[in-house]
Motif scaffolding. Structure first.
Motif, short mmCIF file in Angstrom:
data_model
loop_
_atom_site.label_atom_id
_atom_site.label_comp_id
_atom_site.label_asym_id
_atom_site.label_seq_id
_atom_site.Cartn_x
_atom_site.Cartn_y
_atom_site.Cartn_z
N ALA A 388 43.74 41.36 21.95
CA ALA A 388 43.94 40.80 23.28
C ALA A 388 42.82 41.20 24.22
O ALA A 388 42.33 40.37 25.01
N ILE A 389 42.39 42.45 24.15
CA ILE A 389 41.28 42.92 25.00
C ILE A 389 40.00 42.15 24.68
O ILE A 389 39.22 41.80 25.57
N THR A 390 39.79 41.89 23.39
CA THR A 390 38.58 41.21 22.97
C THR A 390 38.50 39.79 23.52
O THR A 390 37.44 39.32 23.94
N TYR A 391 39.65 39.10 23.55
CA TYR A 391 39.63 37.67 23.88
C TYR A 391 40.27 37.32 25.22
O TYR A 391 40.41 36.14 25.53
N THR A 392 40.69 38.31 26.01
CA THR A 392 41.33 37.98 27.29
C THR A 392 40.29 37.42 28.26
O THR A 392 39.07 37.49 28.03
N GLY A 393 40.79 36.87 29.37
CA GLY A 393 39.90 36.21 30.31
C GLY A 393 39.12 37.18 31.19
O GLY A 393 39.15 38.41 31.00
N GLU A 394 38.41 36.60 32.16
CA GLU A 394 37.58 37.41 33.04
C GLU A 394 38.41 38.34 33.92
O GLU A 394 37.90 39.34 34.45
N ASP A 395 39.70 38.04 34.09
CA ASP A 395 40.56 38.91 34.90
C ASP A 395 40.91 40.20 34.18
O ASP A 395 41.49 41.13 34.77
N LYS A 396 40.60 40.29 32.89
CA LYS A 396 40.83 41.49 32.09
C LYS A 396 42.31 41.93 32.13
O LYS A 396 42.61 43.11 32.25
N VAL A 397 43.18 40.95 32.01
CA VAL A 397 44.62 41.24 32.06
C VAL A 397 45.22 41.08 30.67
O VAL A 397 44.99 40.07 29.98
N VAL A 398 45.99 42.06 30.24
CA VAL A 398 46.75 42.03 28.99
C VAL A 398 48.18 42.46 29.29
O VAL A 398 48.39 43.51 29.91
N ARG A 399 49.14 41.62 28.88
CA ARG A 399 50.53 41.92 29.19
C ARG A 399 51.31 42.12 27.89
O ARG A 399 51.21 41.30 26.97
N LEU A 400 52.10 43.20 27.85
CA LEU A 400 53.00 43.45 26.72
C LEU A 400 54.43 43.37 27.23
O LEU A 400 54.73 43.85 28.35
N ARG A 401 55.30 42.80 26.41
CA ARG A 401 56.70 42.68 26.81
C ARG A 401 57.59 42.96 25.60
O ARG A 401 57.28 42.54 24.47
N GLN A 402 58.69 43.68 25.86
CA GLN A 402 59.68 43.98 24.83
C GLN A 402 60.96 43.23 25.13
O GLN A 402 61.49 43.32 26.24
N THR A 403 61.47 42.47 24.15
CA THR A 403 62.74 41.75 24.30
C THR A 403 63.61 42.03 23.08
O THR A 403 63.11 42.46 22.03
#
Length: 499
Positions: A388-403
């Protein structure tokens, strides 16, 4: 290679001529059997059948000698088997008589002769059978007189036996049948079989030739295509015609060639990727080392740290390749245990937040316990976050969620990158596959991360997948079974090999 194979199997017959020889031999055996049974043994079989008929008729009469319908039974037997039948007592007096043959021998007997035959039968153990030419016109049996056989003359058979009724009265049953000569029949069959043999041999030749070509043709083509495939030409096409099994073989080999082509492409990509991933840190290490050697004052802790970081990157690349190979070979075992998956994810993300300037968030309603290999699952989380870090956008945002749903916990990792084309989603889990093959941007990791994720989750029997929309980003997820707060018995052991 073709010449070596040809020399190795040069002493073996080809499938085409093997099938041809088999069909031809089968046709020849059938014709030989026709000649043997229809010509050589026709007379013997005919006599055997006639003798069996008269003896079976005698046994039927003996079993029903006390029947009230004996007269009807005798009529039916005489009509159906062309047998003359007489039933008399020991004095020659008639009880039943059926004449089904012209010139029947036993119907020429008078009472005295029948009484004489009764005595002869009694002396012979209660049963008597004799064959003799009809030309002899014998009216009483004569064991001592030798009658020369004439193959063209009809033969007469007399079968007699003595039976006892329920009232104690002894009866003599006489049966007479004729064996017609088969010489003329054999001659007719011989002519017919001669023509049939010639016609059958011609038909068998062309049929065997046709079938051998029909069966062997596709196999020969497949064999030729397989030799081309063995030389590394994965664009070869296997014929999918002929009989069902041969067509299925062609289709299977086409699929195998397609898969081998993919493997070859992946192998080339691997060489390019590994060469790139190895060259970059090696260049950095060499460059900084030369600077520290040649320039005064450049032997600084910062430059040393760069060399250490790049060396660690090389170590990570090599370790990832080794781990993936071991897991896919089944050499690595799982060490499952109960652990807090939610807390483990928090710990991993805490390390990222200290080392990177990316905005990584994680949401979870509660802490969840799972039964799995904690180290391997942490590798899954690390690789998904790295991806995710490698391919995320210019905003450098990565979100993880547990359900949670249906007794399972799902961890989702979402980036804001360019997304993945739908036709490439099925390939991203393959070993060495990269969507970004041009290396347009710096990457954290080795490019083997998703293949490692797939292998580890397959070992655990967990589900995984990806949803992606171009221009929006991608969401990678995986699921594991949720364990209760108080677990007494561990679940079944997890698989130690990838599926």
């Amino acid at each position: 290679m073709k010449d070596r194979l040809r020399e190795r199997f040069s002493n073996r017959i080809g499938i085409k001529w093997g099938l041809f020889s088999g069909f031809a031999a089968f046709a020849a055996i059938i014709l030989v059997m026709l000649w043997v049974f229809q010509i050589m043994f026709l007379g013997s079989f005919y006599k055997f059948i006639k003798v069996s008929d008269i003896k079976n008729s005698a046994q039927t009469i003996e079993r029903n000698i006390n029947s009230d319908d004996l007269s009807t039974l005798i009529q039916n037997i005489a009509r159906d088997n062309q047998i003359c039948i007489i039933v008399s007592d020991e004095y020659g007096d008639l009880f039943y008589s059926e004449d089904a043959l012209p010139n029947c021998v036993i119907h020429r007997l008078n009472g005295l002769q029948r009484a004489f035959i009764y005595e002869i039968t009694r002396r012979n153990g209660g049963v008597y059978f004799e064959q003799f030419p009809e030309d002899n016109m014998r009216t009483v049996p004569n064991w001592d007189q030798q009658i020369p056989e004439n193959p063209d003359s009809p033969e007469s058979m007399i079968y007699t036996f003595i039976t006892e009724r329920e009232n104690g009265k002894h009866l003599l049953v006489l049966l007479n049948s004729t064996i017609s000569p088969v010489g003329s029949t054999v001659q007719t069959l011989r002519v017919q079989l001669t023509w049939i043999t010639v016609i059958m041999l011609i038909l068998a030749f062309f049929l065997a030739l046709f079938l051998s070509r029909r069966i062997s043709g596709p196999i020969i083509k497949i064999n030729s295509s397989a030799k081309v495939l063995a030389q590394g030409n994965y664009d070869v096409q296997f014929a999918e015609n002929g009989y069902r099994e041969i067509a299925e073989l062609g289709a299977t080999l086409n699929y195998a060639a397609k898969e081998l082509s993919k493997v070859e492409t992946l192998r080339r990509d691997l060489i390019a990727n590994v060469s790139h991933d190895l060259r970059t840190p090696l260049t950095m290490i060499t460059g900084y080392a030369e600077v520290m050697r040649d320039l005064p004052g450049e032997n600084t802790p910062e430059n040393v740290q760069v060399i250490i970081d790049e060396a660690n990157r090389l170590t990570t690349l090599v370790n990832d390749m080794l781990d993936l190979s071991k897991m896919q070979a089944g050499a690595q075992k799982l060490s499952p245990s109960f652990f807090d998956l939610t807390e483990s994810v928090r710990d991993i993300l805490g390390r990222y937040n200290k080392l990177t300037d990316y905005h990584i968030s994680f949401t979870a309603d509660r802490d969840v316990t799972v039964y799995a290999d904690e180290l391997k699952i942490s590798q899954v989380v690390y690789n998904l976050v790295n991806n995710a870090i490698t391919y995320t956008g210019e905003d450098k945002v990565v979100r993880l969620r547990q359900t949670e749903h249906d007794g399972k916990v799902r961890i989702e990792v979402r980036d804001t990158g360019e997304g993945i084309e739908q036709d490439k989603l099925k390939d991203i889990w393959e070993r060495y596959y990269k969507v970004d093959k041009a290396h347009k941007r710096a990457q954290i990791g080795t490019g083997l991360g998703l293949s490692i994720v797939k292998t580890i989750l397959d070992m655990h029997g967990g589900a995984y997948g990806v949803q992606s929309e171009q221009g929006v980003g991608s969401t990678f997820w995986f699921e594991l079974d949720v364990q209760g707060d108080s677990v007494v018995e561990a679940p079944k052991p997890l698989s130690n090999v990838s599926r």
